[in-house]
Design a protein around this motif. Structure first.
Motif, PDB file in Angstrom:
ATOM      1  N   ALA A 107       0.689  -1.147  -0.028  1.00 22.26           N
ATOM      2  CA  ALA A 107      -0.002   0.382  -0.277  1.00 22.26           C
ATOM      3  C   ALA A 107       1.028   1.244  -0.252  1.00 22.26           C
ATOM      4  CB  ALA A 107      -0.977  -0.207   1.201  1.00 22.26           C
TER       5      ALA A 107
ATOM      6  N   LEU B  53      -2.997   4.587   4.708  1.00 24.25           N
ATOM      7  CA  LEU B  53      -2.600   3.613   3.656  1.00 24.25           C
ATOM      8  C   LEU B  53      -3.718   4.051   2.707  1.00 24.25           C
ATOM      9  CD1 LEU B  53      -0.889   0.655   5.453  1.00 24.25           C
ATOM     10  CD2 LEU B  53       0.252   2.567   5.006  1.00 24.25           C
ATOM     11  N   TYR B  54      -3.741   3.698   1.446  1.00 21.60           N
ATOM     12  CA  TYR B  54      -3.969   3.506  -0.268  1.00 21.60           C
ATOM     13  C   TYR B  54      -3.290   2.787  -0.291  1.00 21.60           C
ATOM     14  CZ  TYR B  54      -5.391   8.055   2.170  1.00 21.60           C
ATOM     15  OH  TYR B  54      -6.211   9.103   3.176  1.00 21.60           O
ATOM     16  N   GLY B  55      -4.342   1.892  -1.673  1.00 19.63           N
ATOM     17  CA  GLY B  55      -4.217   0.938  -2.580  1.00 19.63           C
ATOM     18  C   GLY B  55      -3.664   1.267  -3.706  1.00 19.63           C
ATOM     19  N   GLU B  56      -2.869   0.141  -3.660  1.00 20.68           N
ATOM     20  CA  GLU B  56      -2.151   0.838  -5.750  1.00 20.68           C
ATOM     21  C   GLU B  56      -3.036   1.511  -6.685  1.00 20.68           C
ATOM     22  OE1 GLU B  56      -2.000  -3.228  -7.379  1.00 20.68           O
ATOM     23  OE2 GLU B  56      -0.225  -2.761  -8.551  1.00 20.68           O
TER      24      GLU B  56
ATOM     25  N   PHE C  69     -10.566   1.313   3.934  1.00 22.31           N
ATOM     26  CA  PHE C  69      -9.307   1.211   2.925  1.00 22.31           C
ATOM     27  C   PHE C  69      -9.932  -0.204   0.674  1.00 22.31           C
ATOM     28  CE2 PHE C  69      -6.133  -1.450   0.774  1.00 22.31           C
ATOM     29  CZ  PHE C  69      -4.553  -1.161   0.136  1.00 22.31           C
TER      30      PHE C  69
END
Length: 392
Positions: free
Chosen positions: A165, A221-224, A328
């Motif tokens: 992430a 956190l952030y995803g792809e 998320f």
């Protein structure tokens, strides 16, 4: 360790939170959520940690390793009276700003993802509760030692299990969007869109908590998917109100009515369409801790391929009213991995049965397991057999 989420279906309900007009910065759209009545008997406070990467025990002989820059401290009261956020202090009005702040001490990352510090205080790692729940999905591996599975899969399950992430400051435009964002009176939440894809939802009990925690979205956190959208997308357009659709406006009262109508239309469009992928599905929730009349739970989606899927954690009261939320958004590959593990577990890890339920042949399922990054679960000779069968 086999951790299979279970529990009653959970649906995210924004009742009590009103959607306000969005603010746009480049490809980032921020939609504020405002409470008419703040929740007074539950408060949140941020706690910064020195080590950014930490190993937190997540079970017997199992550790959760992640980038952990901060935690939240939840304080609540048992009789419904207003609570004070952790770290609040009383001082004489004349001394405010004149006295030195209290000496700070180093705070180490907690030894649990969620740890009760007293009868009315809980420390927890925001978002990591949800991520650990996703990583622990069917973590124990095959429940029956069918001959196709390797010794490693039978003995160690999916360990080690890893996902990637990006920190919020790596999402292009997010830091500037949060910096210039104008916080509304009574604001208790925010929905973050990148290229008009819902990236995250954040809700807290009280407006003062939101003001203190607004910038913590950069530490999340952030995803792809979100990182790539931010990197490659152009600026998104603003939605402008068109008062001509409300008919002639000949007075200030009619103007107020027309403006209120446009605000309602925007809120309905946002909640039904833009946030529908988060609000419409049912989730599998698992309670983590009780906090007086509140409960902290994490939730997982049903892993619907090629659709919007979110994991997250929430605090709700005894009536189901949302006090805290953090989500998320999973990438498509993460959704496929979750879907694949769910299907295998639903069929007791019996490959022919799982393949039939997915409409695949057994070799096709074997290659799908390999493509999902779980090749080590299969015996090498079995995997080679599947490859040869696929080439015929």
């Amino acid at each position: 360790m086999t951790t299979t989420p279970s529990g009653p279906a959970f649906r995210i309900d924004l009742a009590g939170l009103a959607t306000r007009p969005a603010q746009v910065w480049g490809g980032v759209r921020l939609v504020p959520l405002v409470r008419a009545e703040p929740i007074e008997d539950l408060r949140l406070h941020q706690e910064l940690y020195e080590p950014e990467y930490a190993a937190v025990p997540a079970g017997r002989r199992t550790d959760y390793l992640a980038y952990v820059p901060h935690g939240f401290v939840a304080d609540w009261t048992r009789d419904g009276t207003p609570a004070a956020a952790y770290g609040t202090r009383l001082d004489a009005p004349s001394a405010i700003g004149a006295t030195a702040p209290p000496e700070r001490i180093r705070v180490r990352a907690p030894r649990r993802l969620a740890k009760r510090e007293s009868r009315t205080r809980l420390r927890f790692l925001p978002l990591h509760l949800a991520l650990e729940g996703y990583l622990a999905l069917h973590f124990g591996g095959p429940t029956i030692t069918w001959e196709e599975w390797s010794d490693r899969a039978v003995r160690h399950g999916l360990s080690p299990r890893a996902e990637e992430a990006y920190a919020g400051d790596r999402v292009r435009g997010l830091a500037d969007a949060l910096r210039v964002f104008e916080i509304h009176p009574g604001q208790c939440g925010l929905l973050v869109y990148v290229a008009d894809a819902l990236a995250a939802a954040f809700v807290v009990p009280h407006p003062d908590d939101y003001r203190a925690l607004h910038r913590t979205l950069l530490l999340d956190l952030y995803g792809e998917l979100i990182h790539h959208y931010a990197l490659l997308s152009a600026a998104v357009p603003e939605f402008r109100a068109d008062l001509r659709t409300a008919g002639p406006v000949n007075s200030v009262a009619e103007l107020r009515t027309a403006v209120a109508g446009q605000e309602r239309a925007w809120a309905d469009f946002h909640d039904d369409t833009m946030a529908g992928g988060l609000l419409d599905p049912d989730y599998r929730a698992r309670e983590v801790r009780r906090l007086g009349r509140f409960r902290l739970a994490r939730f997982l989606p049903e892993f619907r391929p090629k659709q919007e899927n979110h994991i997250g954690e929430a605090i709700t009261d005894e009536d189901g009213r949302l006090a805290y939320l953090k989500t998320f958004r999973l990438s498509e590959s993460q959704v496929r991995r979750g879907h694949l593990l769910d299907r295998l577990a639903a069929h007791e890890w019996h490959l022919p049965s799982a393949a039939a339920s997915l409409g695949l042949t057994e070799p096709q399922l074997g290659l799908r397991i390999e493509g999902a990054g779980f090749a080590g679960l299969l015996r090498q000779d079995i995997l080679d057999h599947y490859r040869r069968a696929a080439r015929r």
